[in-house]
Write an enzyme that holds these catalytic residues in place. Structure first.
Site, PDB file in Angstrom:
ATOM      1  N   CYS A  47      -7.125   6.464  -2.854  1.00  0.00           N
ATOM      2  CA  CYS A  47      -6.092   7.287  -2.210  1.00  0.00           C
ATOM      3  C   CYS A  47      -5.700   6.686  -0.867  1.00  0.00           C
ATOM      4  O   CYS A  47      -6.412   6.844   0.128  1.00  0.00           O
ATOM      5  CB  CYS A  47      -6.585   8.714  -2.024  1.00  0.00           C
ATOM      6  SG  CYS A  47      -5.363   9.806  -1.249  1.00  0.00           S
ATOM      7  N   CYS A  79      -5.025   9.305   1.844  1.00  0.00           N
ATOM      8  CA  CYS A  79      -6.265   9.887   2.370  1.00  0.00           C
ATOM      9  C   CYS A  79      -6.960   8.936   3.341  1.00  0.00           C
ATOM     10  O   CYS A  79      -7.433   9.355   4.406  1.00  0.00           O
ATOM     11  CB  CYS A  79      -7.235  10.213   1.238  1.00  0.00           C
ATOM     12  SG  CYS A  79      -6.551  11.199  -0.101  1.00  0.00           S
ATOM     13  N   ASP A  80      -7.051   7.654   2.984  1.00  0.00           N
ATOM     14  CA  ASP A  80      -7.960   6.743   3.680  1.00  0.00           C
ATOM     15  C   ASP A  80      -7.285   5.580   4.400  1.00  0.00           C
ATOM     16  O   ASP A  80      -7.954   4.831   5.118  1.00  0.00           O
ATOM     17  CB  ASP A  80      -8.976   6.173   2.677  1.00  0.00           C
ATOM     18  CG  ASP A  80      -9.820   7.262   2.036  1.00  0.00           C
ATOM     19  OD1 ASP A  80     -10.127   8.246   2.738  1.00  0.00           O
ATOM     20  OD2 ASP A  80     -10.162   7.141   0.851  1.00  0.00           O
TER      21      ASP A  80
END
Length: 315
Positions: A140, A143-144
């Site tokens: 992701c 997300c990261d």
């Protein structure tokens, strides 16, 4: 088959932000929710080392810690959180039947499906090692990606999602190397053109990922095979992003719930309603676009409210 049948007003199948949020709202509405956590209690976030984009956590929080807090919050309002997973359903009648661990039979007035989706990985031992270490490998970018600002990363994939994530990473990272395993993209032409025109994205066609390299704790390079020449190369990188798709955990519902061609549950737009009255969906089991903790939590709230209104309409 169970000798006794338990009757439940609101059953929540699956945990994670969607399931736990649904449990919080359902419990506060005196719906006496019972939540079965599934095979991965807490969902995908339990494999996420740092969560910095969920509102309210000023200093960030680990995924497992956040899930424990959500679970405890649901319990505080009276939600019944249980171990186990759904193995069979029968939604053909007014009473929704669900079997847990092939042995416990439940008859439910409402069901909230929050079984999520599972990211697909390449299956390389080195990939799984760094994934389990909690850093260096991710499925992701949204997300990261923030953790790899001004660094060099590698992303593997050839579809629209891979192109979108590569473009997102290009705004944060010094360089993005995109590994495409075949001689052409599967993405739409407009998405392909977008990554091709982005200066700090290098595209290597017809390349396979061979190994994620590092010092056992930190990733420092990706070994890739040029399938045309047979040459292997090492690409400097501190992060490796896998964008080859997700599989929604919806197989047991397919005989009753309408799914799209890839298995995601189709809900009525603007609601959590499925095609079966009294059965609702929350989180990544229906979301192949956003796949974020905050959106999953939001749909968990929607599902509980929709279930409450459904029950009220039957009184």
């Amino acid at each position: 088959m169970s000798d006794t049948i338990e009757k439940i007003k609101c059953l929540i199948i699956g945990s994670g932000p969607a399931g736990y949020t649904a449990a919080i709202y359902a419990a506060r509405a005196n719906m006496n929710p019972v939540l079965y956590q599934g095979m991965q209690p807490g969902g995908q976030l339990t494999t996420t080392n740092e969560v910095e984009n969920f509102p309210g956590y000023v200093d960030g929080v680990t995924g497992p810690e956040m899930m424990v807090q959500l679970q405890e919050q649901a319990k505080r309002f009276g939600a019944d959180i249980r171990d186990g997973w759904a193995t069979k359903v029968d939604f053909s009648g007014d009473i929704h039947k669900v079997w847990i661990n092939d042995s416990i039979e439940l008859h439910c007035e409402t069901v909230i499906i929050s079984t999520g989706a599972t990211a697909k990985y390449l299956g390389l031992p080195s990939e799984q090692h760094y994934l389990n270490m909690g850093g260096g490998v991710s499925a992701c970018a949204v997300c990261d990606g923030f953790f790899y600002r001004n660094q060099e990363v590698v992303i593997v994939g050839a579809g629209d999602s891979a192109c979108e994530e590569a473009h997102y990473l290009s705004k944060l990272c010094k360089k993005v190397t995109m590994l495409v395993r075949s001689e052409k993209f599967r993405a739409s032409k407009i998405m392909e053109e977008r990554v091709r025109k982005t200066e700090n994205i290098e595209i290597l066609m017809n390349h396979d990922t061979v190994e994620v390299l590092g010092d056992s704790n930190v990733v420092h390079a990706i070994k890739a095979l040029n399938k045309t020449t047979g040459e292997t190369i090492e690409i400097p990188a501190t992060g490796f992003f896998v964008a080859i798709g997700h599989k929604p955990n919806t197989d047991i519902f397919k005989d009753y719930i309408t799914l799209d061609e890839t298995g995601y549950i189709i809900n009525t737009p603007g609601t959590s309603n499925t095609n079966v009255a009294g059965v609702f969906v929350a989180g990544d089991a229906a979301d192949h676009v956003y796949r974020q903790a905050i959106t999953a939590a939001g749909t968990g709230c929607m599902a509980a409210l929709d279930a409450e209104r459904y029950l009220a309409s039957k009184d």
